[in-house]
Motif scaffolding. Structure first.
Motif, PDB file in Angstrom:
ATOM      1  N   GLN A  55      18.641  55.301  83.769  1.00 42.99           N
ATOM      2  CA  GLN A  55      19.187  54.201  84.572  1.00 42.99           C
ATOM      3  C   GLN A  55      19.295  54.565  86.055  1.00 42.99           C
ATOM      4  OE1 GLN A  55      22.824  52.804  82.748  1.00 42.99           O
ATOM      5  NE2 GLN A  55      21.824  52.358  80.814  1.00 42.99           N
ATOM      6  N   ASN A  56      18.161  54.930  86.638  1.00 46.00           N
ATOM      7  CA  ASN A  56      18.167  55.402  88.019  1.00 46.00           C
ATOM      8  C   ASN A  56      17.419  54.475  88.976  1.00 46.00           C
ATOM      9  OD1 ASN A  56      18.847  57.224  90.081  1.00 46.00           O
ATOM     10  ND2 ASN A  56      16.869  58.265  89.911  1.00 46.00           N
ATOM     11  N   VAL A  82       9.780  52.076  66.359  1.00 47.68           N
ATOM     12  CA  VAL A  82       9.062  51.664  67.563  1.00 47.68           C
ATOM     13  C   VAL A  82       9.190  52.744  68.642  1.00 47.68           C
ATOM     14  CG1 VAL A  82       9.009  49.999  69.458  1.00 47.68           C
ATOM     15  CG2 VAL A  82       9.334  49.211  67.107  1.00 47.68           C
ATOM     16  N   ILE A  83       8.035  53.178  69.198  1.00 49.53           N
ATOM     17  CA  ILE A  83       8.013  54.150  70.284  1.00 49.53           C
ATOM     18  C   ILE A  83       7.577  53.433  71.558  1.00 49.53           C
ATOM     19  CG2 ILE A  83       7.063  56.314  71.142  1.00 49.53           C
ATOM     20  CD1 ILE A  83       8.784  56.641  68.636  1.00 49.53           C
ATOM     21  N   GLU A  84       8.381  53.569  72.617  1.00 53.01           N
ATOM     22  CA  GLU A  84       8.091  52.905  73.877  1.00 53.01           C
ATOM     23  C   GLU A  84       7.915  53.918  75.002  1.00 53.01           C
ATOM     24  OE1 GLU A  84      10.184  48.565  73.162  1.00 53.01           O
ATOM     25  OE2 GLU A  84      11.055  49.926  74.638  1.00 53.01           O
ATOM     26  N   TYR A  85       7.053  53.562  75.958  1.00 55.07           N
ATOM     27  CA  TYR A  85       6.806  54.390  77.135  1.00 55.07           C
ATOM     28  C   TYR A  85       7.795  54.033  78.240  1.00 55.07           C
ATOM     29  CZ  TYR A  85       4.601  50.061  78.637  1.00 55.07           C
ATOM     30  OH  TYR A  85       4.374  48.745  78.947  1.00 55.07           O
ATOM     31  N   GLU A  86       8.137  55.032  79.046  1.00 46.22           N
ATOM     32  CA  GLU A  86       8.876  54.835  80.287  1.00 46.22           C
ATOM     33  C   GLU A  86       8.186  55.708  81.335  1.00 46.22           C
ATOM     34  OE1 GLU A  86      13.075  55.397  79.906  1.00 46.22           O
ATOM     35  OE2 GLU A  86      13.185  54.323  77.993  1.00 46.22           O
ATOM     36  N   TYR A 139      12.585  64.696  85.235  1.00 46.13           N
ATOM     37  CA  TYR A 139      12.071  63.340  85.090  1.00 46.13           C
ATOM     38  C   TYR A 139      13.094  62.410  85.746  1.00 46.13           C
ATOM     39  CZ  TYR A 139       8.333  64.631  81.823  1.00 46.13           C
ATOM     40  OH  TYR A 139       7.188  65.161  81.254  1.00 46.13           O
ATOM     41  N   THR A 140      12.685  61.712  86.793  1.00 45.60           N
ATOM     42  CA  THR A 140      13.646  61.084  87.695  1.00 45.60           C
ATOM     43  C   THR A 140      14.048  59.657  87.325  1.00 45.60           C
ATOM     44  OG1 THR A 140      11.861  60.381  89.177  1.00 45.60           O
ATOM     45  CG2 THR A 140      12.890  62.531  89.618  1.00 45.60           C
ATOM     46  N   GLY A 141      13.581  59.158  86.175  1.00 45.27           N
ATOM     47  CA  GLY A 141      13.967  57.822  85.732  1.00 45.27           C
ATOM     48  C   GLY A 141      12.840  56.821  85.899  1.00 45.27           C
TER      49      GLY A 141
END
Length: 206
Positions: A8-9, A52-56, A174-176
């Motif tokens: 949440q950045n 379910v696998i989601e990308y960010e 990993y900056t968000g």
């Protein structure tokens, strides 16, 4: 080697997420084990047992020297390269863990959940607080963002994390990810990540 991640950045989280930031003054930090790291364009094998696998899609920075309790004004000296990474998330499991007040490691830190692109020397980037990045899946852009929209800058993240953990050469932050655009990955998806206009990440899902 530590993999440190930020949740949440990006603005406007406070307006669009069901759970508003409880304390925007400080970053929300979690960790991934080193076994989560996926590099060198190796395929990501979707763990079907996790749902379910989601990308960010995120900007990742590489720590280049030992540091503890680093003042924010000196934080830029402690990382030397950036790239695009993917923070894979078992989305249904994350919702369950949040509802139960449980830690996130099992839905965020599974094998292959921290994909890492090729490094770009920080010196080649003119404005670290205005870097564009995006993710294409099967030739279509699905997520894009800019570090200009970070709630907590990279320098603040480095400084804040160093209050709790000694940062060592090779550690990753990993900056968000941006608020909008994350989604599900499927078998045979082809993912490509771009830092500004340079492709730094490419792999397949299997």
């Amino acid at each position: 080697m530590k993999i440190i991640a930020v949740a949440q950045n990006y603005f406007p989280y406070n307006k669009t997420r069901e759970e508003a930031l409880l304390n925007a003054e400080n970053p929300m930090i979690f960790m991934k084990p080193d076994s989560a790291l996926l590099v060198n364009n190796k395929p990501f094998f979707i763990p079907n047992e996790l749902g379910v696998i989601e990308y960010e899609t995120e900007i990742v920075v590489r720590i280049c020297r030992l540091g503890k309790t680093i003042p924010e004004r000196f934080a830029h000296r402690y990382y030397d390269a950036l790239t695009v990474g993917i923070d894979f998330t078992a989305r249904e499991l994350l919702g369950k863990f949040r509802a139960e007040g449980r830690p996130w490691e099992l839905c965020k830190g599974f094998d292959g959940s921290a994909v890492l692109g090729e490094w770009v020397d920080k010196k080649s980037l003119t404005d670290l607080e205005n870097i564009d990045f995006k993710l294409d899946i099967n030739g279509r852009t699905v997520q894009s963002g800019s570090t200009a929209n970070m709630i907590h800058t990279t320098d603040k993240l480095v400084s804040y994390v160093s209050r709790f953990f000694t940062l060592k050469t090779g550690d990753l932050i990993y900056t968000g990810c941006p608020v909008e655009g994350w989604g599900r990955v499927n078998i045979d998806d082809h993912l490509e990540g771009y830092l500004n206009d340079t492709k730094v990440l490419e792999f397949n899902c299997k």
